[in-house]
Design a protein around this motif. Structure first.
Motif, PDB file in Angstrom:
ATOM      1  N   PRO A 172       7.375   8.579   0.192  1.00 39.48           N
ATOM      2  CA  PRO A 172       6.567   9.086  -0.924  1.00 39.48           C
ATOM      3  C   PRO A 172       7.159   8.768  -2.298  1.00 39.48           C
ATOM      4  O   PRO A 172       6.440   8.786  -3.300  1.00 39.48           O
ATOM      5  N   PHE A 173       8.487   8.485  -2.342  1.00 37.45           N
ATOM      6  CA  PHE A 173       9.128   8.167  -3.624  1.00 37.45           C
ATOM      7  C   PHE A 173       8.583   6.868  -4.218  1.00 37.45           C
ATOM      8  O   PHE A 173       8.669   6.639  -5.431  1.00 37.45           O
ATOM      9  N   VAL A 174       8.056   6.006  -3.345  1.00 37.68           N
ATOM     10  CA  VAL A 174       7.619   4.673  -3.776  1.00 37.68           C
ATOM     11  C   VAL A 174       6.624   4.756  -4.930  1.00 37.68           C
ATOM     12  O   VAL A 174       6.661   3.948  -5.874  1.00 37.68           O
TER      13      VAL A 174
ATOM     14  N   ASN B 161       0.819  -1.211   0.000  1.00 34.09           N
ATOM     15  CA  ASN B 161       0.000   0.000   0.000  1.00 34.09           C
ATOM     16  C   ASN B 161       0.856   1.266   0.000  1.00 34.09           C
ATOM     17  O   ASN B 161       0.594   2.231   0.725  1.00 34.09           O
ATOM     18  N   ASP B 162       1.929   1.231  -0.820  1.00 34.94           N
ATOM     19  CA  ASP B 162       2.857   2.356  -0.980  1.00 34.94           C
ATOM     20  C   ASP B 162       3.632   2.679   0.296  1.00 34.94           C
ATOM     21  O   ASP B 162       4.200   3.775   0.414  1.00 34.94           O
TER      22      ASP B 162
ATOM     23  N   ARG C  90      10.145  -3.558  -3.851  1.00 38.95           N
ATOM     24  CA  ARG C  90      10.869  -3.634  -2.578  1.00 38.95           C
ATOM     25  C   ARG C  90      11.744  -2.394  -2.399  1.00 38.95           C
ATOM     26  O   ARG C  90      12.121  -1.732  -3.358  1.00 38.95           O
ATOM     27  N   PHE C  91      12.079  -2.161  -1.123  1.00 42.36           N
ATOM     28  CA  PHE C  91      12.919  -1.043  -0.715  1.00 42.36           C
ATOM     29  C   PHE C  91      14.167  -1.636  -0.072  1.00 42.36           C
ATOM     30  O   PHE C  91      14.084  -2.281   0.981  1.00 42.36           O
ATOM     31  N   ALA C  92      15.347  -1.454  -0.690  1.00 43.18           N
ATOM     32  CA  ALA C  92      16.566  -2.110  -0.228  1.00 43.18           C
ATOM     33  C   ALA C  92      17.574  -1.078   0.243  1.00 43.18           C
ATOM     34  O   ALA C  92      18.208  -0.398  -0.567  1.00 43.18           O
TER      35      ALA C  92
ATOM     36  N   PHE D 188       2.973   1.034 -11.851  1.00 41.97           N
ATOM     37  CA  PHE D 188       3.517   1.632 -10.639  1.00 41.97           C
ATOM     38  C   PHE D 188       3.011   0.954  -9.359  1.00 41.97           C
ATOM     39  O   PHE D 188       3.217   1.468  -8.264  1.00 41.97           O
ATOM     40  N   LYS D 189       2.379  -0.213  -9.500  1.00 41.87           N
ATOM     41  CA  LYS D 189       1.906  -0.929  -8.309  1.00 41.87           C
ATOM     42  C   LYS D 189       2.699  -2.231  -8.171  1.00 41.87           C
ATOM     43  O   LYS D 189       3.853  -2.215  -7.814  1.00 41.87           O
TER      44      LYS D 189
END
Length: 660
Positions: free
Chosen positions: A105-107, A81-82, A262-264, A175-176
């Motif tokens: 917010p960059f996600v 969910n962002d 993912r955020f690494a 973008f999802k």
């Protein structure tokens, strides 16, 4: 201690500092005790020391520890969910979780680069780098991602390629695609233009344009300065299972969840500059290609991730390069060897029938009175498709006559059915190419001829059937460079639209040897001073792909080369095919070779030498005058093929493979 480079010293200091973190030391020790560290990272001697209780720092060497740090301290965090789903980060300073939330917010501006009409569903990651208008965005990704469906053109932009079936590839940004997201949540946005596609010698960057409603994702801010060593950074992207990385590491980090956002987090290992590349240690896999590298402290993009090596480092294009490309600057072109550059094309012209007075066309008796080389004989149905020139003569039916060559033109396909040219190697003349100007031939109706507008699609080439240089000769020439008027007329005559066939970008994959074959024929004629006749044409099919305003584009081309055999008393003839193998497969089907058809797979475009008898069977043209003169058909392989009814062909990778 041995001498160290400055970079190695920085790495060692960083490792030693991080090892003071008790939580990290415990994670590494537990991993080693559980046998999760590959033997290459821990030697037998090290293992014995660990069993004896020796200190961890004294056991592990610097390089393995760098790999271990990355293997156990760089979790690729899920996004739902962002929002980034946080988990403990023992190697990172306190407050890193707050910094992560600060760039959350960059996600929304990072998407998955998906493909349409391609056998790959998606190929990498892209992110919004600019907002030129309220309803358009510029997306940054890697060249090697975009090149899966596109090709670079002369101005540095890109065009979409076509599938083997001739269907246009497309790309879009989703973008999802998060963990637990529903298929209905996805709203992919189509790529409308490839603004920039780097060549293979430039930084690995592509810039794409997407368009839509005003609520398109926002552009990520770019840093003003390059990243610094040890800076805390992160990748946002779509890691996919990657066989180049250890499967146990992937299982532990990703828990079987791939292909989602993912955020690494990680650190800059090496700053850009001084001949050194920008490198980082954020966990990434193949699908991360094109991910933004984000500074957590500055909340700015500092690079574009493009590659990584397991246990070593990941690399990124620096933000300065991204800024310059976005501003319209382009890398200086690289020289690729001497080529004959075609000057800018002039507007189309037209020639009336009177212009062609005195043109004798193709001469079937060119090789000698006893060595006739007639046009292939056509059946009545094929002849009914041909245009009839206003100056047609009885002994050369349907032939548009030019200087040293002729064209038989298929009206319904607006392209030549075939061409025939006489080449005199002894009297060849070199004509320097000037500004191209193409002409309509008013001896046949204008509405059955193509024009410059029909070749406006950059994926469509205007392919000479009779090459520009082939008919350029004159027995009155005193040297190869003596440009007589006759040779100049022959050169100019090749620039009539009736001598051009539509050729789409797929053929470029295998054209090099095909074009080289024509050079080989002409150069051999020049060197040995012999004469030759060359017939060329497209292979027309009812299922050819319609690309140019509903006009089908041929998928294959054939060539028949005829010359005097050694001794000069009989003919020597060979046939060639530029193809993926369609004609060969159809011959197998036609001859009910079921097992062979089932095992036949279409490959890339390439040049084949094919038996003339098989060419005749496939095209329906009567080539009986040349079948006895074909060395491939007379070879032992041909004898064996007679009983099995297999097509006789030789895939060519070099001219030395031609059966002569």
């Amino acid at each position: 201690m041995p001498d160290e480079t400055q970079h190695e010293a920085v790495r060692r200091a960083r490792v030693e500092e991080r090892l003071q973190n008790p939580a990290l030391r415990e994670v590494i020790a537990q991993a080693i005790a559980a046998g999760e560290v590959p033997p290459v990272l821990v030697s037998e001697q090290d293992a014995e020391l660990l069993d004896k209780g020796d200190d961890l720092e004294s056991v592990l060497s610097l390089d393995p520890l760098e790999a271990i740090v990355r293997r156990f301290g760089r979790p690729p965090l899920l996004i739902e969910n962002d929002e980034v789903v946080l988990q403990p980060l023992p190697e990172f300073d306190a407050g890193t979780d707050v910094l992560i939330k600060g760039v959350e917010p960059f996600v929304k501006s990072v998407g998955r680069v998906e493909f349409v009409n391609h056998d790959m569903e998606w190929g990498g990651t892209g992110w919004v780098i600019d907002e030129p208008t309220a309803t358009s965005r510029v997306v940054a990704t890697n060249r090697h991602v975009a090149k899966l469906v596109a090709a670079r053109v002369a101005d540095g932009s890109g065009v979409f390629l076509r599938s083997p079936a001739g269907i246009l590839y497309k790309a879009r940004l989703d973008f999802k695609e998060e963990v637990h997201s529903n298929p209905g949540d996805a709203t992919p946005i189509l790529v409308t233009k490839i603004i920039y596609l780097a060549d293979d010698a430039s930084p690995d960057v592509a810039l794409l344009r997407i368009e839509g409603e005003p609520d398109l994702p926002s552009a990520l801010p770019l840093a003003d300065e390059e990243a610094e060593s040890d800076q805390r950074v992160a990748l946002i992207g779509y890691p996919a299972y990657d066989s180049r990385n250890d499967k146990n590491d992937q299982a532990r980090y990703f828990q079987g969840i791939f292909d989602v956002k993912r955020f690494a987090p990680g650190f800059v290992m090496q700053a850009l500059g001084g001949g050194q590349a920008l490198s980082h240690d954020c966990t990434s896999l193949g699908g991360n290609s094109g991910s933004p590298l984000i500074s957590l402290e500055n909340k700015r993009v500092v690079g574009l991730h493009f590659s990584g090596q397991y246990g070593v480092q990941n690399n990124a294009v620096g933000v300065g390069t991204l800024r310059r490309l976005l501003a319209g600057e382009r890398p200086v072109g690289r020289a690729r060897g001497p080529v004959e550059k075609a000057p800018t094309e002039a507007a189309d012209g037209a020639h009336a029938a009177t212009f062609f007075a005195g043109r004798e066309g193709y001469d079937p008796r060119f090789l000698g009175k006893k060595l006739a080389a007639p046009w292939p004989v056509l059946d009545a149905a094929t002849e009914a498709t041909l245009a009839q020139p206003s100056d047609e003569v009885p002994d050369q039916p349907f032939e548009l006559r030019y200087t040293h060559f002729g064209v038989k033109y298929r009206a319904d396909r607006k392209q030549p059915l075939m061409t025939a040219v006489n080449i005199d190697g002894e009297h060849s003349v070199r004509i320097k190419r000037t500004r191209d100007k193409w002409f309509a031939d008013k001896r046949i109706p204008a509405d059955i001829q193509l024009s410059q507008a029909d070749y406006s699609d950059p994926q469509i080439d205007r392919g000479h059937m009779v090459r520009r240089e082939d008919p350029n000769w004159d027995v009155a020439a005193t040297s190869i460079n003596d440009a007589t008027q006759l040779a100049k007329d022959a050169n100019a005559d090749t620039f009539h639209y009736v001598n051009a066939a539509l050729q789409h970008s797929q053929l470029n994959q295998g054209r090099q040897l095909w074009l080289g074959l024509e050079n080989y024929i002409l150069d051999s004629a020049r060197t040995k001073g012999f004469k030759t006749c060359v017939f060329t044409g497209p292979v027309f099919r009812t299922d050819d792909p319609e690309i140019v305003d509903g006009l089908p584009v041929p998928r294959e081309f054939w060539k028949l080369v005829v010359m005097p055999a050694s001794g000069g008393k009989k003919l020597h003839a060979t046939a060639y095919l530029l193809s993926q193998g369609d004609m060969i497969r159809e011959l197998l089907e036609k001859r009910s070779r079921v097992e062979a058809v089932e095992g036949f797979v279409l490959g890339p475009y390439r040049t084949f030498q094919i038996a003339i008898a098989d060419l005749a069977d496939a095209t329906g043209y009567d080539l009986s005058a040349y079948i006895p003169a074909d060395p491939l058909g007379q070879a032992r392989i041909g004898d064996e093929a007679v009983s099995t009814r297999e097509p006789v062909f030789v895939p060519l990778d070099s001219f030395e493979q031609i059966v002569t």
